[in-house]
Scaffold this active site. Structure first.
Site, mmCIF file in Angstrom:
data_model
loop_
_atom_site.group_PDB
_atom_site.id
_atom_site.type_symbol
_atom_site.label_atom_id
_atom_site.label_comp_id
_atom_site.label_asym_id
_atom_site.label_seq_id
_atom_site.Cartn_x
_atom_site.Cartn_y
_atom_site.Cartn_z
ATOM 1 N N CYS A 108 9.984 -13.969 -33.378
ATOM 2 C CA CYS A 108 9.687 -12.562 -33.714
ATOM 3 C C CYS A 108 8.383 -12.352 -34.465
ATOM 4 O O CYS A 108 7.773 -11.294 -34.330
ATOM 5 C CB CYS A 108 10.862 -11.961 -34.478
ATOM 6 S SG CYS A 108 12.397 -12.163 -33.575
ATOM 7 N N HIS A 242 9.100 -6.135 -38.932
ATOM 8 C CA HIS A 242 9.842 -6.455 -37.704
ATOM 9 C C HIS A 242 11.139 -5.644 -37.659
ATOM 10 O O HIS A 242 11.927 -5.645 -38.619
ATOM 11 C CB HIS A 242 10.147 -7.962 -37.683
ATOM 12 C CG HIS A 242 11.060 -8.378 -36.585
ATOM 13 N ND1 HIS A 242 10.941 -7.918 -35.291
ATOM 14 C CD2 HIS A 242 12.127 -9.233 -36.582
ATOM 15 C CE1 HIS A 242 11.885 -8.455 -34.547
ATOM 16 N NE2 HIS A 242 12.621 -9.252 -35.310
ATOM 17 N N ASN A 272 16.071 -4.681 -31.483
ATOM 18 C CA ASN A 272 15.163 -5.778 -31.828
ATOM 19 C C ASN A 272 14.497 -6.284 -30.541
ATOM 20 O O ASN A 272 15.162 -6.850 -29.678
ATOM 21 C CB ASN A 272 15.989 -6.883 -32.499
ATOM 22 C CG ASN A 272 15.173 -8.109 -32.868
ATOM 23 O OD1 ASN A 272 14.037 -8.268 -32.436
ATOM 24 N ND2 ASN A 272 15.767 -8.978 -33.662
HETATM 25 N N1 ACO Z 1 31.260 -4.449 -33.319
HETATM 26 C C1 ACO Z 1 32.320 -4.495 -34.135
HETATM 27 N N2 ACO Z 1 32.572 -5.520 -34.959
HETATM 28 C C2 ACO Z 1 31.688 -6.523 -34.977
HETATM 29 C C3 ACO Z 1 30.560 -6.539 -34.169
HETATM 30 C C4 ACO Z 1 30.343 -5.439 -33.313
HETATM 31 N N3 ACO Z 1 29.287 -5.353 -32.491
HETATM 32 N N4 ACO Z 1 29.854 -7.662 -34.414
HETATM 33 C C5 ACO Z 1 30.528 -8.356 -35.361
HETATM 34 N N5 ACO Z 1 31.652 -7.655 -35.693
HETATM 35 C C6 ACO Z 1 32.662 -8.023 -36.662
HETATM 36 C C7 ACO Z 1 32.727 -9.510 -36.888
HETATM 37 O O1 ACO Z 1 33.562 -10.124 -35.915
HETATM 38 C C8 ACO Z 1 33.334 -9.569 -38.269
HETATM 39 O O2 ACO Z 1 34.721 -9.350 -38.155
HETATM 40 P P1 ACO Z 1 35.747 -10.149 -39.130
HETATM 41 O O3 ACO Z 1 35.376 -9.713 -40.513
HETATM 42 O O4 ACO Z 1 37.063 -9.674 -38.666
HETATM 43 O O5 ACO Z 1 35.459 -11.602 -38.896
HETATM 44 C C9 ACO Z 1 32.742 -8.351 -38.974
HETATM 45 O O6 ACO Z 1 32.310 -7.467 -37.925
HETATM 46 C C10 ACO Z 1 31.572 -8.672 -39.871
HETATM 47 O O7 ACO Z 1 30.679 -9.498 -39.141
HETATM 48 P P2 ACO Z 1 29.343 -10.005 -39.777
HETATM 49 O O8 ACO Z 1 28.596 -10.843 -38.772
HETATM 50 O O9 ACO Z 1 29.632 -10.651 -41.101
HETATM 51 O O10 ACO Z 1 28.578 -8.601 -40.009
HETATM 52 P P3 ACO Z 1 27.248 -8.306 -40.763
HETATM 53 O O11 ACO Z 1 27.434 -7.173 -41.668
HETATM 54 O O12 ACO Z 1 26.588 -9.557 -41.310
HETATM 55 O O13 ACO Z 1 26.298 -7.763 -39.587
HETATM 56 C C11 ACO Z 1 24.507 -8.495 -38.178
HETATM 57 C C12 ACO Z 1 25.968 -8.623 -38.505
HETATM 58 C C13 ACO Z 1 24.235 -7.077 -37.738
HETATM 59 C C14 ACO Z 1 24.170 -9.465 -37.043
HETATM 60 C C15 ACO Z 1 23.656 -8.800 -39.447
HETATM 61 O O14 ACO Z 1 24.109 -9.982 -40.054
HETATM 62 C C16 ACO Z 1 22.192 -8.941 -39.116
HETATM 63 O O15 ACO Z 1 21.538 -8.013 -38.670
HETATM 64 N N6 ACO Z 1 21.640 -10.123 -39.389
HETATM 65 C C17 ACO Z 1 20.228 -10.363 -39.077
HETATM 66 C C18 ACO Z 1 20.130 -10.581 -37.617
HETATM 67 C C19 ACO Z 1 18.726 -10.708 -37.220
HETATM 68 O O16 ACO Z 1 17.884 -9.917 -37.558
HETATM 69 N N7 ACO Z 1 18.449 -11.726 -36.475
HETATM 70 C C20 ACO Z 1 17.158 -11.943 -35.984
HETATM 71 C C21 ACO Z 1 17.380 -12.045 -34.563
HETATM 72 S S1 ACO Z 1 16.444 -13.223 -33.845
HETATM 73 C C22 ACO Z 1 15.183 -12.413 -33.263
HETATM 74 O O17 ACO Z 1 14.695 -11.508 -33.904
HETATM 75 C C23 ACO Z 1 14.785 -12.707 -31.812
#
Ligand code: ACO
Length: 315
Positions: A108, A242, A272
């Site tokens: 990214c 980003h 993203n």
């Molecule tokens: N819909 C509903 N529920 C969901 C979803 C969804 N789409 N996705 C995950 N959940 C659930 C999970 O299963 C979990 O359930 P549980 O508590 O019963 O186990 C709960 O929601 C919480 O999941 P987390 O993964 O802990 O949620 P979080 O608040 O951390 O959000 C997210 C997840 C959005 C991915 C966040 O962590 C994030 O944005 N992280 C950074 C990601 C990023 O920017 N990556 C870079 C990508 S790489 C690149 O840029 C190419």
């Protein structure tokens, strides 16, 4: 160097959160609350190189330069249909570029790495003009059965044309090698000699840990680089971060104590788009006339590697 033209291109298909909820156990409310994303552009029948070429041609048109005026072409890309040649060559053939060119895969932060590369070539006296394109299709990396990853991504391309100038003030590049925070594996062609096991594994993401890395690297690098350059935070006009998660951007705003109005965002409509995220946002802001000569503009991005990068430029 100095940016004199920007361009971007997006696939025509818009996928809303409600459309995702038709085949995934998710909801518009969950996705908007956790990420700020409402919809994203997703490749259907387009080829990524055509989006890259469209972004390049728009940037060239704005700059007033012809392909033959460009001394150096850098293409940032994580995945495309072409294993070889590099996507730079595929796009170059479409738009008529014949200068030296390279491909980079810095995930990214690719746009910020590309800015640093072209500035270094310029400072070495090797080039007077450069063209950067970031073309990405991360929707082809995640599993569409994995609600934790596929909801995050959109596709697109962004480009910038640069020419002689002392507008690039500085760049900070940072690496914390930690492969299994964001990763994907693919199998290669079989040979009669291969004895190891290979697997196709769609993109895996340790979301919470990446979130922490993003906020930490963004705030630390922006503060450090501005301090190194002797520029106060309140002298900065715009900070283009980003577009990975609105909550990451909100946290950086809060830690830096800068008005949120200095952070343009488009994540709600694009998701993203990996390294294309910064130049697409740049182009959208530029075409709205947001940047004035003398504005201090900061770019900051993070991603797989783990890599992060921040640069400061005067518009
Ligand atoms: N819909 C509903 N529920 C969901 C979803 C969804 N789409 N996705 C995950 N959940 C659930 C999970 O299963 C979990 O359930 P549980 O508590 O019963 O186990 C709960 O929601 C919480 O999941 P987390 O993964 O802990 O949620 P979080 O608040 O951390 O959000 C997210 C997840 C959005 C991915 C966040 O962590 C994030 O944005 N992280 C950074 C990601 C990023 O920017 N990556 C870079 C990508 S790489 C690149 O840029 C190419």
């Amino acid at each position: 160097m100095k940016i004199i033209g920007t361009g971007s291109a997006l696939p025509k298909k818009v996928v809303t959160n409600d459309m995702l909820a038709e085949f995934l156990d998710t909801s518009d409310e969950w996705i908007v609350t956790r990420t700020g994303i409402k919809s994203r552009h997703v490749i259907t029948d387009e080829h990524l190189e055509d989006l890259g070429a469209e972004a390049v041609l728009k940037a060239l048109e704005m700059s007033g330069l012809q392909p033959s005026d460009i001394d150096f072409f850098v293409c940032s890309n994580v995945i495309s249909e072409y294993v070889t040649p590099g996507l730079s060559c595929v796009i170059a053939e479409k738009v008529g570029l014949t200068c030296p060119m390279i491909d980079i895969n810095c995930a990214c932060p690719g746009f910020v790495y590309a800015l640093d590369i072209v500035e270094t070539y310029y400072q070495a006296g090797k080039i007077k003009t450069a063209l950067i394109v970031c073309a990405e299709e991360p929707t082809r990396m995640a599993s569409w059965q994995d609600r934790g990853t596929c909801i995050l991504f959109g596709d697109g391309a962004g480009a910038a044309v640069l020419t002689a100038g002392d507008n690039m003030k500085g760049t900070l590049l940072h690496t914390e090698p930690d492969v299994y925070k964001i990763w994907q594996l693919q199998t290669l062609v079989e040979t009669p000699f291969i004895t190891k096991q290979e697997q196709n594994i769609p993109m895996q993401l340790k979301g919470r840990e990446v979130f922490r890395f993003a906020v930490n690297s963004g705030t630390t690098q922006i503060s450090q680089l501005l301090q190194d350059l002797g520029i106060a935070l309140d002298e900065v006009s715009w900070i283009l971060v980003h577009q990975a998660n609105q909550r990451i951007i909100d946290s950086i705003v809060e830690y830096l104590g800068v008005p949120a109005s200095k952070f343009p965002v488009n994540i709600a409509d694009h998701g993203n788009t990996s390294s294309a995220s910064c130049p697409i946002l740049l182009d959208e802001c530029n075409r709205k006339g947001m940047f004035k000569p003398g504005d201090i503009v900061v770019f900051s991005a993070f991603g797989a590697g783990l890599l992060s990068a921040t640069s400061v430029m005067e518009w």
